[in-house]
Design a protein around this motif. Structure first.
Motif, PDB file in Angstrom:
ATOM      1  N   GLN A   1      -5.156  51.926  95.469  1.00 22.55           N
ATOM      2  CA  GLN A   1      -6.590  51.999  95.761  1.00 22.55           C
ATOM      3  C   GLN A   1      -6.906  53.347  96.397  1.00 22.55           C
ATOM      4  O   GLN A   1      -6.053  53.961  97.037  1.00 22.55           O
ATOM      5  CB  GLN A   1      -7.006  50.880  96.736  1.00 22.55           C
ATOM      6  CG  GLN A   1      -6.903  49.481  96.187  1.00 22.55           C
ATOM      7  CD  GLN A   1      -5.492  48.942  96.180  1.00 22.55           C
ATOM      8  OE1 GLN A   1      -4.679  49.280  97.029  1.00 22.55           O
ATOM      9  NE2 GLN A   1      -5.179  48.118  95.199  1.00 22.55           N
ATOM     10  N   ASN A   2      -8.166  53.750  96.243  1.00 20.68           N
ATOM     11  CA  ASN A   2      -8.599  54.972  96.936  1.00 20.68           C
ATOM     12  C   ASN A   2      -9.145  54.627  98.311  1.00 20.68           C
ATOM     13  O   ASN A   2      -9.128  53.467  98.727  1.00 20.68           O
ATOM     14  CB  ASN A   2      -9.607  55.764  96.093  1.00 20.68           C
ATOM     15  CG  ASN A   2     -10.934  55.046  95.910  1.00 20.68           C
ATOM     16  OD1 ASN A   2     -11.219  54.014  96.527  1.00 20.68           O
ATOM     17  ND2 ASN A   2     -11.771  55.595  95.039  1.00 20.68           N
ATOM     18  N   ASP A   3      -9.641  55.628  99.011  1.00 17.58           N
ATOM     19  CA  ASP A   3     -10.131  55.429 100.379  1.00 17.58           C
ATOM     20  C   ASP A   3     -11.429  54.627 100.445  1.00 17.58           C
ATOM     21  O   ASP A   3     -11.859  54.252 101.535  1.00 17.58           O
ATOM     22  CB  ASP A   3     -10.277  56.769 101.103  1.00 17.58           C
ATOM     23  CG  ASP A   3     -11.028  57.808 100.294  1.00 17.58           C
ATOM     24  OD1 ASP A   3     -11.295  57.586  99.089  1.00 17.58           O
ATOM     25  OD2 ASP A   3     -11.335  58.869 100.846  1.00 17.58           O
ATOM     26  N   CYS A   4     -12.037  54.320  99.298  1.00 13.54           N
ATOM     27  CA  CYS A   4     -13.218  53.448  99.252  1.00 13.54           C
ATOM     28  C   CYS A   4     -12.846  52.049  98.759  1.00 13.54           C
ATOM     29  O   CYS A   4     -13.725  51.277  98.363  1.00 13.54           O
ATOM     30  CB  CYS A   4     -14.279  54.061  98.344  1.00 13.54           C
ATOM     31  SG  CYS A   4     -14.946  55.607  98.970  1.00 13.54           S
ATOM     32  N   SER A   5     -11.547  51.735  98.746  1.00 14.53           N
ATOM     33  CA  SER A   5     -11.010  50.430  98.318  1.00 14.53           C
ATOM     34  C   SER A   5     -11.242  50.129  96.841  1.00 14.53           C
ATOM     35  O   SER A   5     -11.235  48.961  96.440  1.00 14.53           O
ATOM     36  CB  SER A   5     -11.567  49.296  99.184  1.00 14.53           C
ATOM     37  OG  SER A   5     -11.188  49.493 100.524  1.00 14.53           O
ATOM     38  N   VAL A   6     -11.425  51.164  96.032  1.00 13.54           N
ATOM     39  CA  VAL A   6     -11.542  50.994  94.580  1.00 13.54           C
ATOM     40  C   VAL A   6     -10.127  51.017  94.002  1.00 13.54           C
ATOM     41  O   VAL A   6      -9.356  51.940  94.279  1.00 13.54           O
ATOM     42  CB  VAL A   6     -12.396  52.116  93.950  1.00 13.54           C
ATOM     43  CG1 VAL A   6     -12.387  52.027  92.426  1.00 13.54           C
ATOM     44  CG2 VAL A   6     -13.814  52.077  94.490  1.00 13.54           C
ATOM     45  N   THR A   7      -9.804  49.999  93.206  1.00 15.52           N
ATOM     46  CA  THR A   7      -8.486  49.983  92.567  1.00 15.52           C
ATOM     47  C   THR A   7      -8.478  50.997  91.437  1.00 15.52           C
ATOM     48  O   THR A   7      -9.257  50.902  90.488  1.00 15.52           O
ATOM     49  CB  THR A   7      -8.134  48.578  92.048  1.00 15.52           C
ATOM     50  OG1 THR A   7      -8.150  47.669  93.156  1.00 15.52           O
ATOM     51  CG2 THR A   7      -6.763  48.566  91.391  1.00 15.52           C
ATOM     52  N   ILE A   8      -7.602  51.970  91.558  1.00 16.45           N
ATOM     53  CA  ILE A   8      -7.499  53.069  90.602  1.00 16.45           C
ATOM     54  C   ILE A   8      -6.534  52.718  89.478  1.00 16.45           C
ATOM     55  O   ILE A   8      -6.787  52.992  88.307  1.00 16.45           O
ATOM     56  CB  ILE A   8      -7.014  54.364  91.316  1.00 16.45           C
ATOM     57  CG1 ILE A   8      -7.953  54.731  92.453  1.00 16.45           C
ATOM     58  CG2 ILE A   8      -6.818  55.501  90.339  1.00 16.45           C
ATOM     59  CD1 ILE A   8      -9.382  54.998  92.045  1.00 16.45           C
ATOM     60  N   ALA A   9      -5.381  52.124  89.834  1.00 17.22           N
ATOM     61  CA  ALA A   9      -4.362  51.808  88.837  1.00 17.22           C
ATOM     62  C   ALA A   9      -3.516  50.634  89.318  1.00 17.22           C
ATOM     63  O   ALA A   9      -3.370  50.403  90.522  1.00 17.22           O
ATOM     64  CB  ALA A   9      -3.469  53.022  88.593  1.00 17.22           C
ATOM     65  N   VAL A  10      -2.975  49.913  88.340  1.00 16.85           N
ATOM     66  CA  VAL A  10      -2.007  48.856  88.610  1.00 16.85           C
ATOM     67  C   VAL A  10      -0.813  49.095  87.705  1.00 16.85           C
ATOM     68  O   VAL A  10      -0.931  49.748  86.665  1.00 16.85           O
ATOM     69  CB  VAL A  10      -2.590  47.441  88.382  1.00 16.85           C
ATOM     70  CG1 VAL A  10      -3.697  47.149  89.382  1.00 16.85           C
ATOM     71  CG2 VAL A  10      -3.083  47.280  86.962  1.00 16.85           C
ATOM     72  N   ALA A  11       0.337  48.582  88.092  1.00 21.27           N
ATOM     73  CA  ALA A  11       1.542  48.778  87.288  1.00 21.27           C
ATOM     74  C   ALA A  11       2.452  47.579  87.424  1.00 21.27           C
ATOM     75  O   ALA A  11       2.427  46.864  88.425  1.00 21.27           O
ATOM     76  CB  ALA A  11       2.270  50.045  87.731  1.00 21.27           C
ATOM     77  N   ILE A  12       3.267  47.407  86.405  1.00 22.87           N
ATOM     78  CA  ILE A  12       4.365  46.443  86.436  1.00 22.87           C
ATOM     79  C   ILE A  12       5.603  47.246  86.028  1.00 22.87           C
ATOM     80  O   ILE A  12       5.563  48.025  85.071  1.00 22.87           O
ATOM     81  CB  ILE A  12       4.130  45.257  85.504  1.00 22.87           C
ATOM     82  CG1 ILE A  12       2.977  44.406  86.038  1.00 22.87           C
ATOM     83  CG2 ILE A  12       5.397  44.427  85.341  1.00 22.87           C
ATOM     84  CD1 ILE A  12       2.685  43.164  85.253  1.00 22.87           C
TER      85      ILE A  12
END
Length: 165
Positions: A149-160
């Motif tokens: 997440q960025n500093d505004c709590s927006v999820t930028i990326a996820v991974a497995i």
């Protein structure tokens, strides 16, 4: 180069007297001494008995110059590195006193088998934080899920990712 390999996890003290925080901190310290992670400004920290990955935006990390967006490779590096260090920590947490030497060998051998990253939003922000969780721990490999997440709590990326040990 040979000395760096020898001290990478060879300095890890997983004696029974060591508290969990001390082990997690040792793992973070080992990762934080990686020249590649240092070059990218990636840092591992222990927060509430969990390892988190941290990254502050820097001009050299921009992938899309027109929009000043974090390079996807840097995001993938943060997520993969965090998944690996949390997998190492989980191996330690699940070890008992009788198999600590085997755990050290597993930690030293841990390597990424597979990594899939989904980019959900542009990498905008002054800083980024990543978290990891265990999906499965097996005898020879594990599967982890990570998010950034960025500093505004927006999820930028996820991974497995899958890691062998």
């Amino acid at each position: 180069m040979g000395q760096a390999k020898k001290t990478w996890t060879g300095q890890l003290d997983i004696s029974s007297e060591n508290q969990l925080f001390a082990i997690l901190q040792q793992l973070c310290d080992a990762f934080n001494h990686s020249p590649f992670l240092q070059h990218n400004g990636i840092c591992m920290r222990v927060v509430d008995d969990q390892i988190q990955g941290h990254l502050n935006m820097q001009p050299n990390l921009i992938g899309n110059v027109a929009y000043e967006i974090l390079h996807g490779g840097v995001a993938a590096t943060l997520l993969d590195s965090l998944g690996g260090v949390v997998a190492m920590a989980e191996l330690y947490k699940r070890a008992d006193v009788h198999n600590r030497a085997q755990v050290l060998k597993q930690i030293e051998r841990l390597a990424t088998l597979d990594l899939r990253v989904d980019y959900l939003a542009p990498g905008r922000g002054q800083s980024f934080i990543a978290h990891a969780e265990v999906l499965r721990m097996g005898k020879k490999s594990c599967t982890m899920r990570m998010s950034m997440q960025n500093d505004c709590s927006v999820t930028i990326a996820v991974a497995i990712a899958s890691y062998a040990y």
